[in-house]
Design a protein around this motif. Structure first.
Motif, PDB file in Angstrom:
ATOM      1  N   LEU A   1       0.818  -1.212   0.000  1.00 17.10           N
ATOM      2  CA  LEU A   1       0.000   0.000   0.000  1.00 17.10           C
ATOM      3  C   LEU A   1       0.853   1.264   0.000  1.00 17.10           C
ATOM      4  O   LEU A   1       0.423   2.308  -0.479  1.00 17.10           O
TER       5      LEU A   1
ATOM      6  N   TYR B   1      -7.376  -0.835  -4.500  1.00 18.01           N
ATOM      7  CA  TYR B   1      -7.248  -1.935  -3.545  1.00 18.01           C
ATOM      8  C   TYR B   1      -8.528  -2.751  -3.600  1.00 18.01           C
ATOM      9  O   TYR B   1      -9.630  -2.215  -3.466  1.00 18.01           O
TER      10      TYR B   1
ATOM     11  N   TRP C   1      -5.600   4.825  -1.520  1.00 20.55           N
ATOM     12  CA  TRP C   1      -6.038   3.916  -2.582  1.00 20.55           C
ATOM     13  C   TRP C   1      -7.552   3.978  -2.744  1.00 20.55           C
ATOM     14  O   TRP C   1      -8.295   4.105  -1.771  1.00 20.55           O
ATOM     15  N   HIS C   2      -8.019   3.877  -3.990  1.00 17.14           N
ATOM     16  CA  HIS C   2      -9.430   3.649  -4.249  1.00 17.14           C
ATOM     17  C   HIS C   2      -9.738   2.210  -3.830  1.00 17.14           C
ATOM     18  O   HIS C   2      -8.862   1.335  -3.897  1.00 17.14           O
TER      19      HIS C   2
ATOM     20  N   ALA D   1      -6.074   0.843   3.490  1.00 16.04           N
ATOM     21  CA  ALA D   1      -5.974   1.222   2.072  1.00 16.04           C
ATOM     22  C   ALA D   1      -6.454   2.647   1.847  1.00 16.04           C
ATOM     23  O   ALA D   1      -5.834   3.420   1.110  1.00 16.04           O
TER      24      ALA D   1
ATOM     25  N   ALA E   1      -0.189   4.250  -5.458  1.00 10.29           N
ATOM     26  CA  ALA E   1      -1.608   4.106  -5.168  1.00 10.29           C
ATOM     27  C   ALA E   1      -2.357   3.703  -6.429  1.00 10.29           C
ATOM     28  O   ALA E   1      -1.992   4.093  -7.534  1.00 10.29           O
ATOM     29  N   GLY E   2      -3.387   2.907  -6.260  1.00 10.70           N
ATOM     30  CA  GLY E   2      -4.221   2.465  -7.366  1.00 10.70           C
ATOM     31  C   GLY E   2      -5.552   2.011  -6.814  1.00 10.70           C
ATOM     32  O   GLY E   2      -6.185   2.727  -6.042  1.00 10.70           O
TER      33      GLY E   2
END
Length: 373
Positions: free
Chosen positions: A69, A76, A97-98, A92, A73-74
């Motif tokens: 994490l 999760y 993170w989204h 997350a 970031a992207g």
């Protein structure tokens, strides 16, 4: 992707969704470009993760979710057992993170609402799996509703379930944690989350619930062959009162033998027509084609009632529902495409399960309050 060593996480989300999207060249965006998905597998069992990664040519896997994490970031994704989900999602969100997750989103309404508020405050995109709405049978049912086929909808009756073997003389086809309350098991917390989004998206929000929750099989055998006490419910019988006066009934059971065409069937009755929808099929009977049976217990029935219904044609290619929703969520994150199935929707599912358990415990009808951030 946290929890891909489990049955649903691996089969539906990794193989049939994320890897299938990679094979087709990514997710199509509004401007005509495509975005690829690069999964990082996460979980507690390094050997299982390595085996899955090697099998599918996936470059990255880890048992150190916190470290992953912290590395950019992207999106999760969480398919862990329910008790582990809330803490992991909060981590997350905290890392920016989204989040896209299986349901239930948390073990309690309070916990689920906390996740929704945390995501809103952090400004990240959030989504919850609503896979039943993408089943071909329910997509056909949606088509009928949009066309006004039913007139005024009166009632909905749902039958779901099958016999899950106890694990002794035949191996169980579901994991043992499903039948231990302390591990997040129970058919009410599992299926009432589904029935909530199916009902509110097709027929209207649930305003009250009356439920009876039962553990029919008190003892089962786990994956190691050890007998254990089934502390979670394996059947739930619910009546849901919907906005607008529609009454819905759902029987959900892992202790029932199937005598229907599909494992899930919904019958919808309206003033102008009726339909029976399953996972793939949907059949209808319009008022003009409705026969007039007469009750006579002294003579055998000569009518073939099932033959009096008409099949709704496919009229389209239906993609895997899990994959379709993954693509929708990716476009929500990248393009800002609207996405109705957010954490607040997940809260309503957890709330309905919680109130269903309360109704059963106290033997009463329980109103369903409106939840907001």
């Amino acid at each position: 992707m946290n929890g891909v060593t489990g049955r649903m996480g691996y089969r539906q989300h990794l193989v049939r969704s994320v890897l299938a999207i990679r094979e087709q060249g990514g997710v199509a965006l509004a401007d005509g470009s495509r975005i690829m998905l690069e999964p990082i597998l996460a979980g507690r069992n390094e050997a299982k993760l390595r085996e899955i990664a090697d099998r599918h040519g996936i470059a990255r896997y880890t048992t150190d979710v916190a470290s992953a994490l912290g590395d950019g970031a992207g999106i999760y994704f969480d398919a862990q057992v329910t008790p582990a989900r809330e803490k992991a999602i909060l981590a997350a969100i905290g890392a920016g993170w989204h989040v896209y997750t299986e349901k239930p989103t948390a073990e309690s309404t309070r916990g689920a609402l906390g996740l929704a508020r945390a995501a809103a405050e952090a400004g990240v995109r959030d989504g919850v799996v609503h896979d039943k709405l993408y089943l071909p049978g329910l997509l056909k049912l949606r088509r009928l509703l949009d066309a006004g086929f039913f007139g005024r909808v009166l009632s909905v009756r749902g039958e779901f379930g099958y016999w899950v073997f106890e694990g002794g003389w035949q191996p169980a086809q579901r994991p043992s944690w499903n039948y231990r309350k302390e591990d997040g098991g129970g058919i009410t917390s599992d299926m009432f989350c589904h029935w909530n989004y199916v009902l509110e998206n097709l027929f209207g929000p649930v305003e009250a619930v009356t439920a009876k929750v039962v553990t029919h099989i008190p003892t089962r055998v786990d994956e190691r062959g050890a007998e254990y006490a089934a502390t979670a419910d394996d059947a739930a019988y619910g009546i849901f009162e919907l906005a607008g006066g529609v009454v819905a009934q759902f029987n959900s059971s892992w202790a029932v033998r199937v005598h229907r065409d599909e494992l899930l069937e919904l019958q919808v009755d309206g003033t102008e027509g009726s339909a029976v929808a399953g996972l793939r099929r949907c059949r209808t009977q319009h008022r003009a084609n409705t026969p007039k049976p007469v009750w006579n217990p002294d003579l055998p029935a000569t009518e073939r009632f099932r033959d009096q219904w008409l099949e709704v044609p496919d009229n389209a290619e239906f993609d895997n529902g899990f994959k379709a929703q993954w693509e929708q969520f990716v476009r929500h994150v990248v393009d800002g495409e609207p996405h109705a199935y957010d954490f607040l929707s997940g809260v309503r599912g957890v709330q309905l399960a919680e109130l269903g358990l309360l109704s059963s415990a106290e033997g009463r009808r329980v109103p369903v309050p409106v939840v907001t951030l």
